[in-house]
Design a protein around this motif. Structure first.
Motif, short mmCIF file in Angstrom:
data_model
loop_
_atom_site.label_atom_id
_atom_site.label_comp_id
_atom_site.label_asym_id
_atom_site.label_seq_id
_atom_site.Cartn_x
_atom_site.Cartn_y
_atom_site.Cartn_z
N MET A 110 0.84 -1.21 0.00
CA MET A 110 0.00 0.00 0.00
C MET A 110 0.87 1.26 0.00
SD MET A 110 -3.41 -0.66 0.52
CE MET A 110 -4.04 0.46 1.76
N ARG A 111 1.87 1.24 0.89
CA ARG A 111 2.74 2.41 1.01
C ARG A 111 3.45 2.69 -0.31
NH1 ARG A 111 7.80 1.25 4.29
NH2 ARG A 111 8.42 0.63 2.22
N ASP A 112 3.94 1.62 -0.95
CA ASP A 112 4.69 1.80 -2.19
C ASP A 112 3.80 2.24 -3.34
OD1 ASP A 112 6.80 1.07 -0.71
OD2 ASP A 112 7.08 -0.92 -1.59
N VAL A 113 2.59 1.68 -3.37
CA VAL A 113 1.65 2.09 -4.42
C VAL A 113 1.33 3.58 -4.26
CG1 VAL A 113 -0.73 1.84 -5.24
CG2 VAL A 113 0.63 -0.20 -4.75
N ALA A 114 1.05 3.99 -3.01
CA ALA A 114 0.70 5.39 -2.74
C ALA A 114 1.86 6.31 -3.07
CB ALA A 114 0.29 5.55 -1.28
N HIS A 163 -10.12 19.02 -13.82
CA HIS A 163 -8.86 19.72 -14.09
C HIS A 163 -7.87 18.83 -14.84
CE1 HIS A 163 -10.39 22.56 -11.08
NE2 HIS A 163 -9.54 23.43 -11.56
N GLY A 164 -8.34 17.66 -15.26
CA GLY A 164 -7.52 16.82 -16.14
C GLY A 164 -6.66 15.79 -15.45
N LEU A 165 -6.82 15.63 -14.13
CA LEU A 165 -6.02 14.62 -13.44
C LEU A 165 -6.74 13.27 -13.40
CD1 LEU A 165 -4.40 17.13 -12.53
CD2 LEU A 165 -4.14 16.03 -10.30
N LYS A 166 -5.94 12.22 -13.37
CA LYS A 166 -6.48 10.88 -13.22
C LYS A 166 -6.61 10.58 -11.72
CE LYS A 166 -5.86 7.53 -16.83
NZ LYS A 166 -4.97 6.63 -17.52
N VAL A 167 -7.82 10.28 -11.27
CA VAL A 167 -8.08 10.13 -9.83
C VAL A 167 -8.40 8.68 -9.49
CG1 VAL A 167 -9.58 10.80 -7.92
CG2 VAL A 167 -8.98 12.49 -9.67
N PHE A 168 -7.76 8.21 -8.46
CA PHE A 168 -8.23 6.97 -7.84
C PHE A 168 -9.01 7.35 -6.58
CE2 PHE A 168 -7.99 3.99 -4.39
CZ PHE A 168 -8.61 2.90 -4.97
N THR A 169 -10.17 6.72 -6.41
CA THR A 169 -10.95 6.97 -5.19
C THR A 169 -11.59 5.68 -4.70
OG1 THR A 169 -12.67 8.37 -4.21
CG2 THR A 169 -13.02 7.65 -6.48
N ASN A 170 -11.91 5.66 -3.40
CA ASN A 170 -12.53 4.44 -2.87
C ASN A 170 -14.05 4.54 -2.98
OD1 ASN A 170 -12.28 6.48 -0.94
ND2 ASN A 170 -12.29 5.09 0.79
N PRO A 171 -14.72 3.41 -3.25
CA PRO A 171 -16.18 3.45 -3.30
C PRO A 171 -16.71 3.92 -1.95
CG PRO A 171 -15.34 1.28 -3.90
CD PRO A 171 -14.20 2.05 -3.34
N LEU A 200 -7.92 -0.30 -3.73
CA LEU A 200 -6.66 0.17 -4.32
C LEU A 200 -6.01 -0.92 -5.17
CD1 LEU A 200 -5.08 2.96 -3.40
CD2 LEU A 200 -3.42 1.33 -2.59
N LEU A 201 -6.02 -2.13 -4.62
CA LEU A 201 -5.31 -3.21 -5.29
C LEU A 201 -6.04 -3.69 -6.54
CD1 LEU A 201 -4.23 -4.91 -2.00
CD2 LEU A 201 -2.72 -3.82 -3.68
N LYS A 202 -7.33 -3.44 -6.57
CA LYS A 202 -8.11 -3.79 -7.75
C LYS A 202 -7.60 -3.02 -8.97
CE LYS A 202 -12.87 -3.51 -9.36
NZ LYS A 202 -14.07 -2.74 -9.13
N GLU A 203 -7.13 -1.80 -8.72
CA GLU A 203 -6.66 -0.92 -9.81
C GLU A 203 -5.15 -0.97 -9.99
OE1 GLU A 203 -8.91 0.87 -11.64
OE2 GLU A 203 -10.47 -0.08 -10.43
N ILE A 257 -3.48 10.93 -8.50
CA ILE A 257 -3.79 11.28 -7.11
C ILE A 257 -4.81 10.27 -6.57
CG2 ILE A 257 -5.63 12.88 -7.88
CD1 ILE A 257 -4.93 14.65 -5.47
N ALA A 258 -4.74 10.01 -5.28
CA ALA A 258 -5.77 9.19 -4.63
C ALA A 258 -6.55 10.09 -3.69
CB ALA A 258 -5.15 8.03 -3.88
N ILE A 259 -7.87 10.13 -3.85
CA ILE A 259 -8.76 10.91 -2.98
C ILE A 259 -9.61 9.91 -2.22
CG2 ILE A 259 -10.63 12.61 -2.92
CD1 ILE A 259 -9.48 13.67 -5.63
N LEU A 260 -9.39 9.83 -0.90
CA LEU A 260 -9.97 8.73 -0.14
C LEU A 260 -10.79 9.22 1.05
CD1 LEU A 260 -6.76 6.49 0.09
CD2 LEU A 260 -8.63 6.27 -1.56
N GLU A 261 -11.99 8.70 1.19
CA GLU A 261 -12.72 8.93 2.43
C GLU A 261 -12.22 7.91 3.45
OE1 GLU A 261 -17.04 7.40 1.31
OE2 GLU A 261 -16.58 7.06 3.43
N ILE A 262 -12.05 8.39 4.67
CA ILE A 262 -11.37 7.58 5.69
C ILE A 262 -12.22 7.53 6.96
CG2 ILE A 262 -9.30 7.45 7.15
CD1 ILE A 262 -8.62 7.01 4.23
N ASP A 263 -12.42 6.34 7.47
CA ASP A 263 -13.09 6.17 8.75
C ASP A 263 -12.21 6.71 9.87
OD1 ASP A 263 -15.26 4.44 10.38
OD2 ASP A 263 -13.29 4.19 11.30
#
Lengths: 239, 436
Positions: B48-52, B82-90, B103-106, B117-123
């Motif tokens: 996870m750390r390396d992917v991020a 703004h033209g960026l590719k975003v990864f986000t969590n459902p 994350l790993l699915k992608e 960029i990763a935009i993530l909602e976090i518990d």
């Protein structure tokens, strides 16, 4: 006559919907055709004339810390009212703040209003019991508990009942009773799910005002709905 | 050998394959989405750390008691515009294993995520753990409300969680200056000197226009909030129904929001603040607001569906604030109401703190704990027609009933009931669900 209900610190001590206790008492009285006056008391307010019922509810430990001086200001009046037979229902933090002392952490012990002769150690691990069941004179009291306190009753103080499921005071018993004052860890809120308890407090109050509390079909209808909710929690009690 | 120079490289091929096998297996079983994340993390704890770390714009956290999914959704739209590719969590998949799975699915077999960029909602309960893995560069904290008392005990504990997460964020934090706890957290972070702190907020007039404001939890600490909150990056000037005015860099922008209410407008202000920081010179407020207005509501949060000749509006009730703010933002008097409560919502006490004056009558009450809602209504002297515990039967009963004069049924649904209802109504694009 009018039954007057005073809720103490309704802005701070209603973390678990405890306003519902005032609502439950008022609604049941009104269904019986009895006029009700509902008041609240918050910092800066005047306490006003003698009520028939005082309710006070649950809150965070920081709220307890912040409100301790507020309780000290009205402690004498509250003790007098309790002695005069005013009905009290105090839940959670409100119960503890009406006790003698609360130990909040290793260095902090705050004083309560002294209506109940109990000491509270609020440094225990948090207890959450979804189906908190208490056996006693009101049959089975059911609700939820969520606190981190061990409550010790002084000699001669009676509990409300015996814990069937949950933690309660920490010694197998739950709550405290002195005269017409009841303290408990039960919420849900306490009275909405326990009409027998609510009706008992109402009977104590109307004995003071001279009203007659006679229940009717509307109470039965309400209690049938309440039973459906009670059954959900009763179904979660260990068998 | 360029592939091997990318983060992770060949050492992640096997773990990620194992994760995919786990996903395939859970799909066959029809099960949840968290297991693949568990598998990969067991086999390769650093993946996870390396992917991020391989993301050019890093990881951004969206935190708060309420509005995480909505704000993540808005922020994703704005950054993509703004033209960026975003990864986000459902939405809802906001705990460690759910995020790992998403994350790993992608992620490619060599441990590369094809995103800027990763935009993530976090518990909030897991924020520190997730922050340690993903090393976010920026975070926004929306609000601290009385929420999940059975889980957290008291709001002060959540405040500690937010504080710890903020300290684990590397650089930038945007905070709601009108929140009792967060304004003070901002002061503390400013004094700490490790963070750049910015604020968003609402004018006193906008706050006063909502009957119950933002329902912020009480903070009893004696710290004074610093004066910096007086200069928010983005500010809600007014919010009424779907119409709002947002002030950004001294200019007022009228917008039409996809969903109603002050709380939605505050989520927009939070997004503008975070996006302006994250995108830097690329940020264009006009592009951002166009994306906001073109956005879709998140599943079940003010979503309006058409079923035959009626509309169904779903409003989620997960705590006092969500129910109250949704009620406050209603621009119509609901004349056909379904109310459903979950089994997994352990303590419905908070219902007694809600002001239900906007609801005159409830047609059907549902869900495993619907009886608690019925009891609450009964004490208020409000009427209801029926209790039907199974939510799909309840939904069908409402739809089989007469068409309301408004043409709209209003459903107040707890999370699980909302998911089941959407599925029943044929909306198959379900979110991943809470990672459990």
């Amino acid at each position: 006559m009018t039954v007057s209900i005073l809720e103490l610190f309704s802005n701070d001590l209603a973390l678990n919907g405890d306003t519902g206790n005032r609502r439950a008492l008022a609604h049941r009285l009104e269904l019986a055709g009895i006029e009700v006056e509902q008041r609240t008391y918050n910092p800066g307010d005047t306490l006003g004339i003698l009520p028939d019922i005082v309710v006070v509810g649950t809150g965070s430990s920081s709220a307890q810390r912040a409100l301790a001086p507020e309780f000290a200001q009205i402690a004498e009046q509250l003790r007098e009212w309790a002695k005069a037979g005013v009905v009290f229902l105090a839940a959670g933090a409100g119960f503890h703040l009406l006790g003698k002392t609360i130990k909040l952490d290793a260095d902090t012990v705050i004083e309560g209003a002294g209506v109940f002769d109990v000491t509270v150690d609020a440094t225990a691990a948090r207890i959450v019991t979804e189906a908190f069941g208490i056996d006693g004179q009101f049959g089975l009291l059911i609700g939820t508990e969520n606190h981190s306190a061990v409550t010790t009753l002084a000699q001669g103080m009676a509990p409300i009942g015996a814990v069937r499921n949950g933690f309660g005071n920490g010694d197998g018993l739950e709550g405290a009773v002195v005269g017409n004052a009841y303290g408990t860890h039960l919420h849900g809120p306490a009275l909405v799910l326990n009409p027998v308890f609510a009706d008992h407090l109402i009977s104590l109050a109307v004995a003071r005002t001279g009203d007659t509390y006679i229940k009717n079909d509307k109470h039965d209808e309400l209690d049938q709905t309440i039973d459906l909710a009670r059954e959900i929690l009763i179904g979660k009690l260990p068998r | 050998m360029t592939t091997l120079s990318k983060p992770g490289g060949v050492k992640y091929v096997l773990p990620i394959l194992a994760g995919r096998a786990a996903r395939f297996a859970t799909r066959l079983r029809g099960g949840g989405s968290a297991l693949p994340g568990v598998v990969v993390q067991k086999l390769a704890p650093n993946v996870m750390r390396d992917v991020a770390a391989g993301l050019p714009h890093g990881v951004v956290f969206i935190l708060g008691s309420n509005g995480k999914s909505t704000t993540t959704n808005i922020m994703t739209d704005v950054v993509r515009a703004h033209g960026l590719k975003v990864f986000t969590n459902p939405s809802g998949a906001n705990m460690p294993q759910g995020i790992a799975s998403a994350l790993l699915k992608e992620t490619s077999l060599t441990g590369r995520l094809d995103a800027d960029i990763a935009i993530l909602e976090i518990d909030e309960g897991y924020g520190v753990v997730i922050a340690e893995q993903l090393r976010p560069r920026a975070a926004v904290i929306l609000n601290l409300l009385v929420d999940q008392i059975y889980r957290f005990g008291e709001p002060d504990r959540v405040a500690t969680m937010f504080r710890n997460i903020a300290h684990a964020v590397d650089g930038y934090v945007a905070l709601n200056r009108d929140d009792n706890f967060l304004a003070k957290l901002g002061t503390e972070l400013e004094q700490g000197g490790k963070h750049r702190v910015e604020y968003f907020g609402s004018t006193p007039e906008a706050l006063a226009s909502a009957p119950h404001g933002q329902a912020s939890a009480r903070d009893y600490s004696e710290i004074e909030a610093s004066a910096n909150g007086a200069h928010p990056v983005a500010e809600v000037v007014s919010a009424s129904g779907n119409e709002a005015v947002i002030r950004f860099a001294g200019t007022d922008y009228p917008i039409t929001m996809p969903s109603r209410g002050l709380h939605y407008a505050v989520d927009v202000a939070a997004t503008l603040t975070l996006a302006a920081h994250t995108l830097g010179e690329r940020f264009d407020v006009n592009i951002a607001l166009k994306a906001v207005q073109a956005g879709k509501t998140v599943y079940g949060r003010g979503e309006i569906m058409t079923v035959g000749d009626r509309e169904v509006e779903i409003l989620m009730l997960k705590n006092l604030a969500s129910l109250q703010l949704n009620l406050d933002s209603l621009t119509y008097e609901p004349d056909s109401v379904l109310f459903a409560y979950d089994e997994s919502s352990y303590d419905p006490s908070w219902l007694y703190n809600a002001d239900l004056s906007k609801i005159k009558h409830v047609d059907v009450i549902s869900g495993p704990k619907g009886a608690f809602v019925a009891t609450r209504l009964a004490y208020e002297g409000k009427t209801f027609d029926r209790i039907i515990p199974d939510v799909t039967e309840a939904v069908q009963a409402v739809l089989d009933g007469p068409r309301p004069a408004s043409g709209r049924h209003t459903f107040f649904l707890d999370y699980d009931q909302m998911m089941a209802t959407r599925k029943y109504l044929g909306y198959k694009d379900l979110e991943a669900g809470a990672a459990s």
